[in-house]
Design an enzyme around this catalytic site. Sequence first.
Site, short mmCIF file in Angstrom:
data_model
loop_
_atom_site.label_atom_id
_atom_site.label_comp_id
_atom_site.label_asym_id
_atom_site.label_seq_id
_atom_site.Cartn_x
_atom_site.Cartn_y
_atom_site.Cartn_z
N ASP A 1 12.39 9.63 14.11
CA ASP A 1 12.65 11.06 14.32
C ASP A 1 12.73 11.83 13.00
OD1 ASP A 1 13.09 13.32 15.87
OD2 ASP A 1 15.27 13.03 15.92
N LEU B 1 3.80 -10.81 13.48
CA LEU B 1 4.66 -9.78 14.08
C LEU B 1 4.06 -9.23 15.38
CD1 LEU B 1 7.11 -7.74 13.50
CD2 LEU B 1 5.35 -6.21 12.62
N HIS C 1 4.00 14.77 11.35
CA HIS C 1 3.58 13.59 12.12
C HIS C 1 2.59 12.76 11.30
CE1 HIS C 1 5.77 15.17 15.41
NE2 HIS C 1 4.93 16.15 15.70
C1 IPE Z 1 12.81 10.91 20.29
O1 IPE Z 1 12.76 12.00 19.44
C2 IPE Z 1 11.42 10.50 20.68
C3 IPE Z 1 10.60 9.89 19.64
C4 IPE Z 1 10.98 9.62 18.42
C5 IPE Z 1 9.26 9.56 20.03
P1 IPE Z 1 12.95 13.48 20.00
O2 IPE Z 1 12.87 14.38 18.82
O3 IPE Z 1 12.00 13.74 21.09
O4 IPE Z 1 14.41 13.42 20.58
P2 IPE Z 1 15.42 14.60 20.99
O5 IPE Z 1 14.67 15.53 21.88
O6 IPE Z 1 15.83 15.27 19.72
O7 IPE Z 1 16.55 13.91 21.64
C1 IPE Z 2 9.61 12.54 15.86
O1 IPE Z 2 9.75 13.67 15.06
C2 IPE Z 2 8.21 12.40 16.40
C3 IPE Z 2 8.10 12.64 17.84
C4 IPE Z 2 9.08 12.87 18.65
C5 IPE Z 2 6.78 12.58 18.40
P1 IPE Z 2 10.05 15.10 15.67
O2 IPE Z 2 8.74 15.77 15.94
O3 IPE Z 2 10.96 15.02 16.83
O4 IPE Z 2 10.76 15.81 14.45
P2 IPE Z 2 12.01 16.80 14.51
O5 IPE Z 2 13.11 16.08 15.24
O6 IPE Z 2 11.57 18.03 15.20
O7 IPE Z 2 12.34 17.02 13.06
MG MG Z 3 12.98 15.04 16.98
#
Ligand code: IPE
Ligand code: IPE
Ligand code: MG
Length: 246
Positions: free
Chosen positions: A17, A128, A34
């Site tokens: 995240d 792995l 990303h």
């Molecule tokens: C969790 O991250 C999902 C992934 C890392 C793929 P999110 O950014 O979607 O989670 P929330 O919405 O903050 O809980």
């Molecule tokens: C995690 O990073 C990737 C996915 C959930 C696909 P985020 O896109 O949720 O990044 P933040 O949480 O908005 O910084």
């Molecule tokens: Mg996120």
Amino acid sequence: MTLNQTSLPKHVAVIMDGNGRWAKARQKPRRAGHRAGVKAVRATVEEAAKQGVEVLTLFAFSSENWARPEEEVHSLMALFLEALRREVDELHRNNVRLRVIGARELLNPGLVKKFGDAEEKTANNTGLLLNVAVAYGGRWDILVATKRIARKVADGEIEVDDIDEARLAAEMQLADCPEPDLLIRTGGEQRISNFLLWNIAYAELWFTDVLWPDFDAGEFHKALQYFAEKQRRFGQTGEQLAAAEC
Ligand code: IPE
Ligand code: IPE
Ligand code: MG
């Protein structure tokens, strides 16, 4: 640095995240975050393999992430395709077995085909096991497993009273894996966000404020170190465990 093998987790799960915030801090579009995250995936896979972790499960796209703006969903799907194209040969060379878990029926058939090709190509690798969770939700996983069990009952294959935890676990996406020992979440939030709900019942949880694109081998070591220092009691007392060790 190689850590003590006896206290190494067999299975590490990661909620990757913080990509969006990483990009925002640099006045870049979210998709740039990303994209930067792919480098951290590469570093993590390499380090996990180097340390001797057996299974690494990465949360790449949740069932809830479909609710993001269409443009972001689209750019993520395009990135998965690109990452597959660029990384699969290297994974294969490194003896990594790749597997995708999640609701494939919701994905673009072209992407599903590439996932299948990559899985097939790496199927016999013995290093792995890398599970990538795409269109995955912990509730979805439990639901699918429950339906499979219900079907077996309806078909007369098993009785209701035959259903136990092992049978349900056997129908889940990670049926053939040991349960995650360590769950890492980057990006500062301390929540599960519908990741492996069933499987993480006894995982050690490790959270870091580091945003996913900045995650690297050094940060991974911190998580492994944290794990190494934990006494895993699984409901027993510390005294029982000490007695069992003698
Ligand atoms: C969790 O991250 C999902 C992934 C890392 C793929 P999110 O950014 O979607 O989670 P929330 O919405 O903050 O809980
Ligand atoms: C995690 O990073 C990737 C996915 C959930 C696909 P985020 O896109 O949720 O990044 P933040 O949480 O908005 O910084
Ligand atoms: Mg996120």
